[in-house]
Design a protein around this motif. Structure first.
Motif, PDB file in Angstrom:
ATOM      1  N   PRO A 104      25.393  15.179  13.142  1.00 46.18           N
ATOM      2  CA  PRO A 104      25.678  13.955  13.899  1.00 46.18           C
ATOM      3  C   PRO A 104      26.879  13.201  13.322  1.00 46.18           C
ATOM      4  O   PRO A 104      27.168  13.280  12.133  1.00 46.18           O
ATOM      5  N   SER A 105      27.576  12.479  14.181  1.00 45.61           N
ATOM      6  CA  SER A 105      28.611  11.525  13.774  1.00 45.61           C
ATOM      7  C   SER A 105      28.605  10.379  14.783  1.00 45.61           C
ATOM      8  O   SER A 105      27.990  10.478  15.848  1.00 45.61           O
ATOM      9  N   TYR A 106      29.309   9.297  14.441  1.00 49.99           N
ATOM     10  CA  TYR A 106      29.245   8.112  15.299  1.00 49.99           C
ATOM     11  C   TYR A 106      30.643   7.662  15.712  1.00 49.99           C
ATOM     12  O   TYR A 106      31.585   7.677  14.894  1.00 49.99           O
ATOM     13  N   ASP A 107      30.736   7.236  16.939  1.00 47.05           N
ATOM     14  CA  ASP A 107      31.934   6.558  17.424  1.00 47.05           C
ATOM     15  C   ASP A 107      31.859   5.110  16.942  1.00 47.05           C
ATOM     16  O   ASP A 107      30.957   4.364  17.342  1.00 47.05           O
ATOM     17  N   LYS A 108      32.785   4.728  16.065  1.00 50.51           N
ATOM     18  CA  LYS A 108      32.699   3.414  15.423  1.00 50.51           C
ATOM     19  C   LYS A 108      32.792   2.269  16.427  1.00 50.51           C
ATOM     20  O   LYS A 108      32.154   1.228  16.258  1.00 50.51           O
TER      21      LYS A 108
END
Length: 676
Positions: A140-144
């Motif tokens: 997973p990663s996040y769009d800041k």
């Protein structure tokens, strides 16, 4: 080199709609429950706080994971049990803290901000902890930007929802505004959730194969289902608790188990009948004396027994309320005067029967005021007020009876209110003046002093009788400054009467209120020093019933006053509560026989009583003064019985100062050394 790609999912919009409904309903239930915190005390406040926090926290959590179930990633998905439970705990604790901050009736804006921070922060924490609980073979990663937007949405909407909740929570008529607050809170939860979901990116390596169908974690499915049922159960339980337990506490008297004043107000608020109703206002006679002498616990037991007796008068068209202290109200539908009077007689008979309490037999009576009318023609306050007025009239007529309100009572009540208002200015405007009635010694045929009596020259009503305004002054407490004025004025006049070798003592009536100020002795001493009056020329008169109120303190104050050289007399002896058993303790110099004895001297029993009082007074070395002497027959009868000091119209009516001087000149003056 392995190729990466992003995992794309699809939403089931029916489940999305379900998540929104859950969020709004949970918000409304929670805010509605917590709205009761500000208006309850003790354990009830704690109950509402916990219930509201649980519903809110669980609702947010349920919505989040229902929203998770709505998204299909076409691959196997499981959840970490520990993180999932922690996410629920975070949601509950943040709601608890926010609602605790908002629990007071009046709060400042910064408390709303702090509450919003905790509420919004809890939603964010719960969401991303729930996302972290997902167990998938992806990175997973996040769009800041979207992540930040999700946090802002949660905080701003939480502030708005709490503000609306605070603004409209006490207005039962604005239910739609409460729904608006719940919708805003639901939007906060859903907006944050789906924005946060959009912010998360799942990186899938090319070697990983999609299963084609998402396998839902059974723990999550069962957990959400059970949680929703628990939310419904808590919400229903809170409503049931409110309508049964708390309503019972709010609308039922704790001592008698009768409906209380709140229930009475609700009756009048909801009553839609057009017929005439009867209002019976019952007040127990001398209940305060019972409380003061036997204690409040004993008084509560008595009130409990009275409530049990009144319970039998409750019918479909009759209701009994305890509205406070020793006061009860009986309301009768479709009532006329005959029915009200008949019921009042039955109630009085029931109340006055003996009460066996803690091995004691107690007798108490009641006074009832009756008012009959239609709520449409006269509002509730008028019906209650007129019934109250009639009850006090029943007490004036001798207690243990009922009285029906009429217009004459209304006029008397208006006059009483007017006198009460004008009493405040009467002292300032010098509307009071003193008159003096002589006391005569028939044995020496000489004057032994004067009694100072107050009169009120009302600027509009003329001379107002002391019998009318003194009770009002006692009730309002203005009797204290009035009596102080009388004492100083009488002492000043007594000083003016003094001539070489001659003096005329003066007596002044005291109110119990002066003893309760606990500075009576200091004031008496100050007046004597200021006027430079011999203390033996001043006599203070107390009433017989006064000694039953904190007898030890009154004796203490009287002993100090007598130590100054001032004489003490007991006025109206034999008309109040018998204080014979206390006469050897009370520091007094004389007894004043009430005119009740003087006006009935022909009765052998009265003559026997007077003779016994005189013998007792002689043994205790007390003087006896007979009041109400109006003719020679009174003087002869009293003299034969052994009474030598008399006061009454036979010698003179109360006179103003200018008349006293003439009266003294026409009568024998008393040598100073004779008096002592």
């Amino acid at each position: 080199m392995r190729k990466e790609m992003y995992l794309e999912g699809s939403y089931n919009f029916y489940i999305v709609a379900l998540s929104i409904v859950i969020a709004v309903l949970a918000s409304f239930s929670a805010l509605n429950i917590v709205g009761k915190i500000s208006y309850t005390e003790g354990k009830a406040k704690f109950f509402w706080l916990l219930a509201g926090s649980f519903v809110m926290g669980s609702g947010v959590w349920s919505m989040h994971f229902v929203g998770m179930l709505a998204l299909d990633y076409h691959m196997k998905m499981e959840y970490d049990v520990r993180l999932t439970l922690f996410s629920m705990l975070a949601s509950f604790l943040s709601s608890l803290i926010a609602f605790y901050i908002m629990k007071e009736k009046d709060i400042n804006w910064y408390k709303i901000v702090i509450g919003g921070v905790f509420m919004g922060g809890g939603i964010v924490t719960m969401h991303y902890m729930g996302m972290a609980a997902m167990k998938m073979n992806v990175e997973p990663s996040y769009d800041k930007v979207l992540l930040t937007l999700s946090v802002v949405i949660a905080l701003v909407a939480s502030f708005a929802a709490l503000f609306l909740f605070y603004r409209f929570r006490s207005q039962s008529s604005s239910i739609w505004l409460k729904w608006l607050s719940a919708i805003v809170m639901g939007i906060a939860i859903c907006g944050m959730h789906y924005t946060g979901m959009k912010a998360m990116r799942f990186h899938v390596h090319s070697h990983i194969m999609m299963d084609g169908e998402q396998i839902t974690d059974s723990f999550l499915l069962y957990g959400v289902t059970v949680t929703i049922f628990i939310i419904l159960f808590v919400s229903w339980g809170a409503v049931f608790f409110d309508r049964t337990v708390l309503e019972k506490l709010a609308y039922q008297d704790t001592i008698t188990r009768l409906p209380n004043r709140n229930e009475m107000n609700r009756f009048f608020d909801t009553y839609s009948g057009n017929e005439t109703i009867g209002v019976l206002f019952l007040d127990l006679d001398q209940f305060k004396l019972i409380n003061d002498t036997l204690g409040h616990d004993f008084g509560d037991l008595l009130i409990h027994e009275v409530g049990n007796r009144l319970r039998k008068f409750i019918k479909s068209d009759q209701q009994v309320f305890r509205i406070g202290g020793d006061e009860f109200l009986i309301i009768i539908k479709e009532c006329d005067q005959e029915r009200a009077e008949h019921l009042a007689e039955k109630i009085l008979m029931s109340v006055k029967a003996v009460y066996p309490i803690d091995g004691n037999e107690l007798y108490v009576t009641g006074s009832i005021g009756i008012s009959i009318g239609s709520i449409k023609e006269s509002n509730r306050s008028m019906l209650l007020k007129t019934a109250d007025t009639a009850m006090y009239r029943a007490k004036e007529l001798g207690k243990n009876q009922y009285c029906v309100y009429n217009e004459i009572m209304g006029m008397k009540e208006i006059r009483k209110m007017e006198l009460e208002k004008d009493l405040q200015r009467a002292l300032e405007d010098n509307q009071f003046y003193l008159v003096y009635q002589p006391k005569w010694n028939v044995k020496t045929n000489s004057l032994v002093g004067f009694e100072a009596l107050i009169r009120w020259n009302h600027p509009r009503l003329g001379i107002v009788s002391p019998n009318e305004f003194i009770p009002i002054a006692e009730e309002t407490g203005i009797i204290v400054p009035i009596t102080r004025w009388v004492l100083e004025e009488a002492c000043h006049q007594c000083k003016q009467w003094q001539t070489p070798g001659k003096a005329h003592p003066v007596s002044v009536n005291l109110s119990l209120k002066l003893f309760q100020t606990d500075n009576l002795t200091d004031f008496v001493q100050l007046v004597l020093e200021k006027i430079e009056l011999d203390p033996q020329l001043l006599e203070l008169e107390i009433t017989e019933s006064m000694v039953l109120y904190d007898i030890n303190d009154i004796i203490r104050q009287l002993e100090v006053i007598r130590g100054l050289g001032v004489k003490i007399s007991m006025d109206d002896f034999g008309t109040g509560y018998s204080s014979i058993g206390l006469l050897d303790r009370i520091p007094i110099d004389s007894l004043k026989l009430d005119r009740l004895f003087t006006n009935d001297l022909e009765t052998p029993s009265k003559r026997a009583i007077i003779h016994a009082i005189l013998l007792m007074a002689e043994t205790l070395q007390l003087d006896v003064i007979a009041e109400g002497v109006e003719n020679k027959e009174h003087i002869e009868s009293l003299t034969k019985l052994g009474c030598t000091i008399m006061q009454g119209y036979f010698y003179s009516k109360p006179m103003e100062n200018k008349e006293v001087d003439k009266w003294i000149q026409s009568n024998e003056l008393v040598p100073l050394n004779y008096l002592y």
